[in-house]
Write an enzyme that holds these catalytic residues in place. Structure first.
Site, short mmCIF file in Angstrom:
data_model
loop_
_atom_site.label_atom_id
_atom_site.label_comp_id
_atom_site.label_asym_id
_atom_site.label_seq_id
_atom_site.Cartn_x
_atom_site.Cartn_y
_atom_site.Cartn_z
CG ASP A 33 -1.85 -1.15 1.26
OD1 ASP A 33 -2.35 -1.49 0.17
OD2 ASP A 33 -2.08 -1.73 2.34
CG HIS A 34 4.24 3.57 2.04
ND1 HIS A 34 5.59 3.72 1.86
CD2 HIS A 34 3.80 4.74 2.54
CE1 HIS A 34 5.97 4.93 2.25
NE2 HIS A 34 4.90 5.56 2.66
CG PHE A 35 3.74 5.13 -2.36
CD1 PHE A 35 2.78 5.95 -1.75
CD2 PHE A 35 5.07 5.30 -2.02
CE1 PHE A 35 3.17 6.93 -0.86
CE2 PHE A 35 5.45 6.29 -1.11
CZ PHE A 35 4.50 7.09 -0.52
#
Lengths: 172, 138
Positions: A33-35
């Site tokens: 999720d990052h990224f």
């Protein structure tokens, strides 16, 4: 083990210094999720700086805790300064070096350096600095009572201390 | 390191200003002698500990450590003593105690109000300068 952002304590000098390492793995969900990929931008998994502050806080917090043999409840109270100069990618190892600058019945101040093991040179490169303040909450929060048991240094921390051979530092 | 005993009041103010800039992330022009640490700069209790640590570092010399005891800059646990505080207001005994323990603070505007929750607001930049000056001279 949940919310542990260090894997192992590797150095300890009583009341002065502690170093811990963390291996960053693509198996960690948060990196996806990052990224994530977005439009024409490809995915860019990076270790979040906020979690490196947490890793330093856990290293430095344990160092502060050892001074009172974990009788005090040590809470991160303030991030005085945090600077990051380089990114950390999956497959790399982070080293948190925490120095105890000041210890007081009310709290403590630590200064920390974050390093990253680079490949293929296998050299430690400084990537940031974090200054933290910790509060001994039983001494500070006037009028507020906390539970007797030390909920800060829970079973997770005991495991970290045990693998580093430091469990004898805990007063039962 | 500059010999702290020989500092003028203006030099003391400059050093206190630097300490507050670092501890509270405030800008130089926000910090005047009249600035209240809690009301104007939004300092919280942990910031006072940070300020104390930084003052000790700034004003210690090799032959004279500058050491601030717990509760010296700002008395703690006021509310827990019914002799000092009743119904949220300082008693006469409480007022005398505060004046004796906090000679670096101006209580002239506070006498008529005495609300304990407002004591922290009385700590101004001038209070810190005064506090340091008294301790260095002691």
């Amino acid at each position: 083990m949940r919310w542990m952002w260090i894997d192992r304590i590797v150095e300890y000098e009583p009341e002065r210094f502690m170093a811990a390492i963390k291996n960053v793995s693509l198996a960690e969900e948060h990196l996806h999720d990052h990224f994530p990929a977005c439009g024409s931008d490809e995915a860019l998994p990076l270790m979040p700086a906020s979690l490196m502050i947490e890793g330093m806080a856990q290293t430095a917090g344990i160092l502060v805790g050892t001074v009172s043999r974990f009788r005090e409840k040590v809470i991160l109270a303030k991030v005085g300064a945090a600077r990051f100069e380089r990114d950390v990618f999956p497959g790399q190892t982070i080293r948190y070096e925490a120095h105890l600058e000041r210890f007081d019945p009310a709290g403590a101040l630590t200064k920390g350096v974050i390093l990253c093991l680079t490949h293929p040179a296998l050299e430690w490169q400084e990537i940031g600095q974090v200054e933290l303040m910790f509060s001994h909450i039983d001494q500070n929060m006037s009028g507020i009572k906390f539970p007797e048991e030390n909920f800060v240094f829970s079973e997770n921390f005991r495991t970290i201390l045990r693998t580093a051979g430091l469990l004898e530092l805990v007063d039962e | 390191m500059q010999e702290t005993m020989t500092m003028t009041r203006d030099e003391l103010f400059k050093k206190v200003q630097e300490v507050l800039e670092e501890a509270l992330g405030a800008d130089e022009d926000e910090i005047t002698l009249e600035t209240s640490l809690t009301r104007d700069l939004e300092a919280e209790s942990i910031d006072f500990l940070d300020i104390v640590f930084r003052l000790e570092k700034t004003f210690s010399t090799s032959d004279k450590p500058f050491k601030v005891g717990q509760g010296e800059l700002f008395p703690e646990n006021l509310m827990e003593n019914p002799e000092w505080v009743q119904d949220g207001k300082l008693t006469d005994v409480g007022m005398s105690m505060l004046k004796e323990r906090m000679p670096h603070v101006d209580f002239s505007q506070f006498e008529s109000d005495r609300e304990v929750s407002k004591v922290a607001e009385l700590i101004t930049v001038n209070s810190i300068v005064e506090f340091v000056e008294r301790k260095l001279a002691a």
